[in-house]
Design an enzyme around this catalytic site. Structure first.
Site, PDB file in Angstrom:
ATOM      1  N   ASN A   1       3.235  13.052   5.079  1.00  0.00           N
ATOM      2  CA  ASN A   1       3.959  12.308   4.051  1.00  0.00           C
ATOM      3  C   ASN A   1       4.089  13.224   2.836  1.00  0.00           C
ATOM      4  O   ASN A   1       3.147  13.379   2.075  1.00  0.00           O
ATOM      5  CB  ASN A   1       3.170  11.027   3.703  1.00  0.00           C
TER       6      ASN A   1
ATOM      7  N   LYS B   1       5.841  12.799   0.269  1.00  0.00           N
ATOM      8  CA  LYS B   1       6.078  12.035  -0.967  1.00  0.00           C
ATOM      9  C   LYS B   1       7.214  12.684  -1.765  1.00  0.00           C
ATOM     10  O   LYS B   1       8.140  13.237  -1.164  1.00  0.00           O
ATOM     11  CB  LYS B   1       4.777  11.908  -1.772  1.00  0.00           C
TER      12      LYS B   1
ATOM     13  N   HIS C   1       3.830   1.725   1.691  1.00  0.00           N
ATOM     14  CA  HIS C   1       2.826   2.659   1.184  1.00  0.00           C
ATOM     15  C   HIS C   1       2.291   2.089  -0.129  1.00  0.00           C
ATOM     16  O   HIS C   1       3.031   1.470  -0.898  1.00  0.00           O
ATOM     17  CB  HIS C   1       3.456   4.043   0.973  1.00  0.00           C
TER      18      HIS C   1
ATOM     19  N   GLU D   1       1.744   3.362  -2.859  1.00  0.00           N
ATOM     20  CA  GLU D   1       2.490   3.791  -4.057  1.00  0.00           C
ATOM     21  C   GLU D   1       3.752   2.954  -4.235  1.00  0.00           C
ATOM     22  O   GLU D   1       4.176   2.683  -5.358  1.00  0.00           O
ATOM     23  CB  GLU D   1       2.807   5.300  -3.954  1.00  0.00           C
TER      24      GLU D   1
ATOM     25  N   GLU E   1      -4.764   2.777   4.974  1.00  0.00           N
ATOM     26  CA  GLU E   1      -4.984   3.749   3.902  1.00  0.00           C
ATOM     27  C   GLU E   1      -5.705   3.086   2.725  1.00  0.00           C
ATOM     28  O   GLU E   1      -5.042   2.459   1.871  1.00  0.00           O
ATOM     29  CB  GLU E   1      -3.648   4.293   3.404  1.00  0.00           C
TER      30      GLU E   1
ATOM     31  N   GLY F   1      -5.553  10.849  -2.002  1.00  0.00           N
ATOM     32  CA  GLY F   1      -5.503  11.936  -2.981  1.00  0.00           C
ATOM     33  C   GLY F   1      -6.783  12.146  -3.768  1.00  0.00           C
ATOM     34  O   GLY F   1      -6.788  12.898  -4.742  1.00  0.00           O
TER      35      GLY F   1
ATOM     36  N   SER G   1      -6.896  11.368   2.098  1.00  0.00           N
ATOM     37  CA  SER G   1      -7.647  12.634   1.997  1.00  0.00           C
ATOM     38  C   SER G   1      -8.002  13.243   3.357  1.00  0.00           C
ATOM     39  O   SER G   1      -9.071  13.832   3.505  1.00  0.00           O
ATOM     40  CB  SER G   1      -8.900  12.446   1.131  1.00  0.00           C
TER      41      SER G   1
HETATM   42  P1  PGA Z   1      -3.507  12.011   0.847  1.00  0.00           P
HETATM   43  O1  PGA Z   1      -2.335  10.930   0.939  1.00  0.00           O
HETATM   44  O2  PGA Z   1      -3.644  12.649   2.200  1.00  0.00           O
HETATM   45  O3  PGA Z   1      -3.029  12.965  -0.197  1.00  0.00           O
HETATM   46  O4  PGA Z   1      -4.746  11.288   0.455  1.00  0.00           O
HETATM   47  C1  PGA Z   1      -2.207  10.100   2.068  1.00  0.00           C
HETATM   48  C2  PGA Z   1      -1.073   9.137   1.846  1.00  0.00           C
HETATM   49  O5  PGA Z   1      -0.842   8.705   0.713  1.00  0.00           O
HETATM   50  O6  PGA Z   1      -0.369   8.783   2.803  1.00  0.00           O
END
Ligand code: PGA
Length: 254
Positions: free
Chosen positions: A9, A11, A97, A99, A169, A175, A213
């Site tokens: 992803n 983003k 997601h 976000e 998630e 992150g 992560s």
């Molecule tokens: P990350 O993000 O691997 O940077 O933690 C995962 C995601 O948001 O799908």
């Protein structure tokens, strides 16, 4: 049948030039994915033609979208319908997601509509769920995730639910460099599969991915768990070597 997936992803990251170089770097790595494995790249919408041109035709490698609109078409300036993605060769779409839920106020009701829209045109939703830190601290993550699934997915038919990929998630792990212990993720994935089976008896989900992560150092321990069918990877997917290594770990599972 269990389907193992390593999904990137990206983003809202990378210039066109950087996206081009990253795809080249990833293509330089040979994968020998079996038919029950897939590597998926959810790139920013504007880079989809580039990614499709570079990746289409590679066995078990797919390009995905990061979101879509719930309607089939219409006066929705700036939006993209699931059928438009399908028309350029993109048949996987990330939905819900955290976000999008947080910064674009996407509700379970809206996500129910989006999920239906994606399935209606024969594409695959990668449906995200997961709890914020305060819910984890209160120990109520199971009922939180269960409600997300019930509210957005329980209106589907049995034929539709089998096509959904779920990505668990936990928001606090995204992150942050923190991940729950693999066995704890495994038990939430079991719970997710049980919740789906409680509504759609005898229907097993093919894939429940973990996201938050994931990197090349923790992927092997995660993928060893019986109910972790792969990963949705953010930051580490922007590094060609890292993501290729994660895909290799998945590949080596067979
Ligand atoms: P990350 O993000 O691997 O940077 O933690 C995962 C995601 O948001 O799908």
């Amino acid at each position: 049948m269990r389907k193992q997936i390593a999904a990137a992803n990206w983003k809202m990251n990378l210039s066109h030039h950087e996206a081009d170089s990253l795809l080249d770097q990833l293509l330089a790595t040979e994968h020998h994915l079996s038919s029950n494995q897939a590597v998926i790249f959810a790139v920013p919408a504007i880079y989809i033609p580039l990614a499709v041109q570079k990746l289409n035709g590679k066995p078990n490698i797919f390009v995905a979208a990061q979101n879509c609109h719930q309607k089939a078409n219409g006066a929705y300036t700036g939006e993209i319908a699931a059928s438009m993605y399908a028309s350029v060769g993109v048949h996987h779409i990330i939905l819900g997601h955290s976000e999008r839920r947080e910064f674009f106020a996407e509700s379970d009701t809206l996500l129910a509509e989006k999920t239906e829209a994606v399935l209606t045109i024969g594409s695959t939703p990668i449906f995200c769920c997961g709890e914020p830190l305060e819910i984890r601290e209160a120990g109520t993550q199971n009922s939180f995730v269960e409600a997300q699934l019930k509210n957005a997915l329980f209106q589907l038919s049995a034929d539709q639910i089998v096509k959904v990929v779920i990505a668990y998630e936990p928001i606090w792990a995204i992150g942050s460099g923190q991940t729950p212990e693999p066995h704890k993720i495994n038990s939430i994935h079991e719970m997710i599969k049980d919740v789906v089976q409680s509504r759609f008896s005898n229907i097993g989900l093919d894939s429940v991915l973990y996201g938050g992560s994931v990197n090349s150092s923790n992927a092997a321990a995660l993928f060893e768990e019986d109910e972790i069918d792969g990963a949705l990877v953010g930051v580490a997917s922007l590094d060609g070597k890292e993501f290729a290594e994660i895909a290799n770990i998945l590949n080596d599972l067979t």
